[in-house]
Design a protein around this motif. Structure first.
Motif, PDB file in Angstrom:
ATOM      1  N   THR A 179     127.417  22.079 121.582  1.00  0.00           N
ATOM      2  CA  THR A 179     127.891  22.196 120.209  1.00  0.00           C
ATOM      3  C   THR A 179     127.135  23.340 119.541  1.00  0.00           C
ATOM      4  N   SER A 180     127.871  24.185 118.861  1.00  0.00           N
ATOM      5  CA  SER A 180     127.237  25.300 118.146  1.00  0.00           C
ATOM      6  C   SER A 180     127.627  25.241 116.675  1.00  0.00           C
ATOM      7  N   VAL A 181     126.636  25.498 115.811  1.00  0.00           N
ATOM      8  CA  VAL A 181     126.893  25.616 114.371  1.00  0.00           C
ATOM      9  C   VAL A 181     127.047  27.106 114.094  1.00  0.00           C
ATOM     10  N   ASN A 182     128.281  27.562 113.989  1.00  0.00           N
ATOM     11  CA  ASN A 182     128.553  28.998 113.892  1.00  0.00           C
ATOM     12  C   ASN A 182     128.289  29.540 112.489  1.00  0.00           C
ATOM     13  N   ILE A 183     128.685  28.780 111.481  1.00  0.00           N
ATOM     14  CA  ILE A 183     128.467  29.160 110.078  1.00  0.00           C
ATOM     15  C   ILE A 183     127.972  27.922 109.339  1.00  0.00           C
ATOM     16  N   GLN A 184     126.926  28.067 108.532  1.00  0.00           N
ATOM     17  CA  GLN A 184     126.388  26.930 107.788  1.00  0.00           C
ATOM     18  C   GLN A 184     126.081  27.368 106.363  1.00  0.00           C
ATOM     19  N   ARG A 185     127.154  27.586 105.608  1.00  0.00           N
ATOM     20  CA  ARG A 185     127.021  27.961 104.196  1.00  0.00           C
ATOM     21  C   ARG A 185     127.956  27.064 103.395  1.00  0.00           C
ATOM     22  N   GLU A 186     128.571  27.623 102.354  1.00  0.00           N
ATOM     23  CA  GLU A 186     129.582  26.829 101.653  1.00  0.00           C
ATOM     24  C   GLU A 186     130.726  26.509 102.615  1.00  0.00           C
ATOM     25  N   LEU A 187     131.027  27.469 103.472  1.00  0.00           N
ATOM     26  CA  LEU A 187     131.939  27.235 104.589  1.00  0.00           C
ATOM     27  C   LEU A 187     131.102  26.878 105.812  1.00  0.00           C
ATOM     28  N   THR A 188     131.425  25.745 106.429  1.00  0.00           N
ATOM     29  CA  THR A 188     130.749  25.314 107.651  1.00  0.00           C
ATOM     30  C   THR A 188     131.732  25.345 108.804  1.00  0.00           C
ATOM     31  N   TRP A 189     131.291  25.877 109.931  1.00  0.00           N
ATOM     32  CA  TRP A 189     132.145  25.943 111.125  1.00  0.00           C
ATOM     33  C   TRP A 189     131.317  25.507 112.332  1.00  0.00           C
ATOM     34  N   LYS A 190     131.757  24.440 112.994  1.00  0.00           N
ATOM     35  CA  LYS A 190     131.105  23.944 114.200  1.00  0.00           C
ATOM     36  C   LYS A 190     132.114  23.944 115.346  1.00  0.00           C
ATOM     37  N   THR A 191     131.600  24.210 116.537  1.00  0.00           N
ATOM     38  CA  THR A 191     132.434  24.222 117.736  1.00  0.00           C
ATOM     39  C   THR A 191     131.808  23.337 118.802  1.00  0.00           C
ATOM     40  N   ASN A 192     132.635  22.553 119.474  1.00  0.00           N
ATOM     41  CA  ASN A 192     132.162  21.721 120.585  1.00  0.00           C
ATOM     42  C   ASN A 192     133.005  22.009 121.816  1.00  0.00           C
ATOM     43  N   LEU A 193     132.329  22.202 122.947  1.00  0.00           N
ATOM     44  CA  LEU A 193     132.986  22.366 124.237  1.00  0.00           C
ATOM     45  C   LEU A 193     132.385  21.354 125.198  1.00  0.00           C
ATOM     46  N   ASN A 194     133.229  20.608 125.893  1.00  0.00           N
ATOM     47  CA  ASN A 194     132.726  19.698 126.919  1.00  0.00           C
ATOM     48  C   ASN A 194     133.650  19.745 128.123  1.00  0.00           C
ATOM     49  N   PHE A 195     133.060  19.636 129.298  1.00  0.00           N
ATOM     50  CA  PHE A 195     133.867  19.554 130.514  1.00  0.00           C
ATOM     51  C   PHE A 195     133.111  18.740 131.554  1.00  0.00           C
ATOM     52  N   PHE A 239     118.507  24.580 120.675  1.00  0.00           N
ATOM     53  CA  PHE A 239     117.911  25.890 120.388  1.00  0.00           C
ATOM     54  C   PHE A 239     118.185  26.264 118.931  1.00  0.00           C
ATOM     55  N   LEU A 240     117.373  27.164 118.424  1.00  0.00           N
ATOM     56  CA  LEU A 240     117.562  27.715 117.081  1.00  0.00           C
ATOM     57  C   LEU A 240     117.697  26.598 116.057  1.00  0.00           C
ATOM     58  N   GLU A 241     116.699  25.688 116.058  1.00  0.00           N
ATOM     59  CA  GLU A 241     116.699  24.543 115.150  1.00  0.00           C
ATOM     60  C   GLU A 241     117.987  23.731 115.283  1.00  0.00           C
ATOM     61  N   ASP A 242     118.387  23.550 116.524  1.00  0.00           N
ATOM     62  CA  ASP A 242     119.576  22.771 116.889  1.00  0.00           C
ATOM     63  C   ASP A 242     120.883  23.386 116.400  1.00  0.00           C
ATOM     64  N   ARG A 243     120.866  24.678 116.100  1.00  0.00           N
ATOM     65  CA  ARG A 243     122.153  25.335 115.824  1.00  0.00           C
ATOM     66  C   ARG A 243     123.007  25.361 117.086  1.00  0.00           C
ATOM     67  N   ILE A 244     122.337  25.330 118.227  1.00  0.00           N
ATOM     68  CA  ILE A 244     123.021  25.167 119.519  1.00  0.00           C
ATOM     69  C   ILE A 244     122.361  23.975 120.211  1.00  0.00           C
ATOM     70  N   HIS A 245     123.154  22.967 120.547  1.00  0.00           N
ATOM     71  CA  HIS A 245     122.586  21.785 121.196  1.00  0.00           C
ATOM     72  C   HIS A 245     123.646  21.127 122.069  1.00  0.00           C
TER      73      HIS A 245
END
Length: 345
Positions: A99-115, A48-54
């Motif tokens: 996986t979510s791309v929370n911030i995508q600027r000079e600072l990048t923050w990605k989060t992954n959750l799996n279960f 979703f959202l250009e793969d910001r959430i996938h």
């Protein structure tokens, strides 16, 4: 390997009456064949959202027939067990990853959750009894249960009068008699849920990540505790200091006596069955990537320096060294039928 044949040992001959002899190392079973597996898998990848959430969602159903299991045989045969194709087993479950791309600027923050969730069930063991299909730590292979369930006697408490365990018989009544007919399935060898949670950060030349992993709902049987609480031939557990010592003592650790019978010393009860759930900070990594113009001067393409920490802390009620157990046994069949057992690991 070669389990269908009566393999003969020629490399380590045994001496008998001064003569070196060769001997058969296993009971042959010429009818052995390969296990058969039937698998159904279905998965959905999403974004979703250009793969910001996938991520991905998957379901599987896997049935294995003609399982390889060691079956106990009559001792008069000269053997303890023989490998047979017996019964069937099914695993069903699902896996979820996001996986979510929370911030995508000079600072990048990605989060992954799996279960993931898995249900294991023995469907058929032919005409074998549970005691014919046993692992270590009193685990069994029983129809309708997960493979390798603990087959134990519950302990209600320790009698303050004499320090001996009070068991619960199969009808729910208290008893002082250790009777194998009172054994039952206790605990859960496999977790309800396992998973991981990871965060990734990048800023200019810096990278940072940390990962948690977890397991929820499983039990662990500490097969060494029954010796470490009661057997003076062992280095005892610190909990042996809490043992019953005189009439009136209120404790959950039985008396310690010399000259114990095997039943007093190595009884298999739920005294040694523990909750194996845990949350662990598995890794923490900080990396600095050197600038290209710096390292090109010394004719290098890339260079970085990292700080890595592993197994930083664990939150668990399991009293042993590590709830993320692995039974290091030479016999792979016993390892696979005793998944929730630890022994001096």
């Amino acid at each position: 390997n070669y389990a269908q044949y009566g393999v003969t040992n020629t490399t380590s001959p045994t001496t008998y009456n001064g003569q070196g002899i060769i001997f058969q190392t296993n009971l042959e079973n010429p009818s052995l064949k390969w296990e058969t597996t039937k698998t159904f898998d279905v998965g959905l990848e999403y974004g979703f959202l250009e793969d910001r959430i996938h991520g991905e969602i998957a379901y599987y159903n896997k049935t294995v027939e003609d399982l390889f299991l060691n079956v106990q045989v009559q001792s008069s045969s000269g053997w303890q067990n023989v490998l047979k194709n017996i019964g069937s087993m099914r695993n069903t479950g699902f896996e979820f990853d996001i996986t979510s791309v929370n911030i995508q600027r000079e600072l990048t923050w990605k989060t992954n959750l799996n279960f993931a969730y898995n249900k294991n069930e023995v469907l058929d063991i032919g005409n074998a009894t549970p005691d014919a299909l046993s692992g270590t730590g009193d685990t069994r292979v029983i129809e309708g249960e997960p493979i390798g369930v603990n087959y134990l006697i519950p302990v209600i408490g320790i009698d303050p009068a004499d320090g001996m365990p009070i068991y619960e018989d199969i009808n729910g009544n208290p008893t002082k008699e250790y009777d194998l007919d009172d054994r039952r399935v206790l605990g859960k060898p496999y977790p309800d849920l396992i998973g991981g949670f990871t965060n990734y950060f990048t800023y200019k030349n810096w990278e940072c990540s940390f990962m948690f992993n977890f397991s929820i709902g499983n039990s662990i049987y500490d097969d060494s505790e029954k010796f470490q609480f009661n057997d003076l031939g062992w280095n005892l557990s610190k909990r042996a200091l809490d043992r019953w010592q005189k009439p009136g003592d209120q404790t959950d650790v039985a008396r310690l006596t010399l000259g114990q019978s095997d039943i007093e010393r190595i009884r298999n009860t739920d005294e040694y069955l523990h909750d194996g759930s845990y949350l662990r900070l598995k890794s923490f990594i900080i990396t600095y990537n050197f600038k290209k113009e710096w390292i090109q001067k010394i004719k290098m393409v890339n260079a970085s320096i990292s700080f890595v920490a592993t197994n930083i802390f664990t939150v668990t009620s399991f009293p042993g060294l590590d709830p993320e157990i692995f039974r290091d046994m030479e016999n792979v069949l016993q390892k696979n039928t005793s998944p929730s057992v630890t022994y001096l690991t």
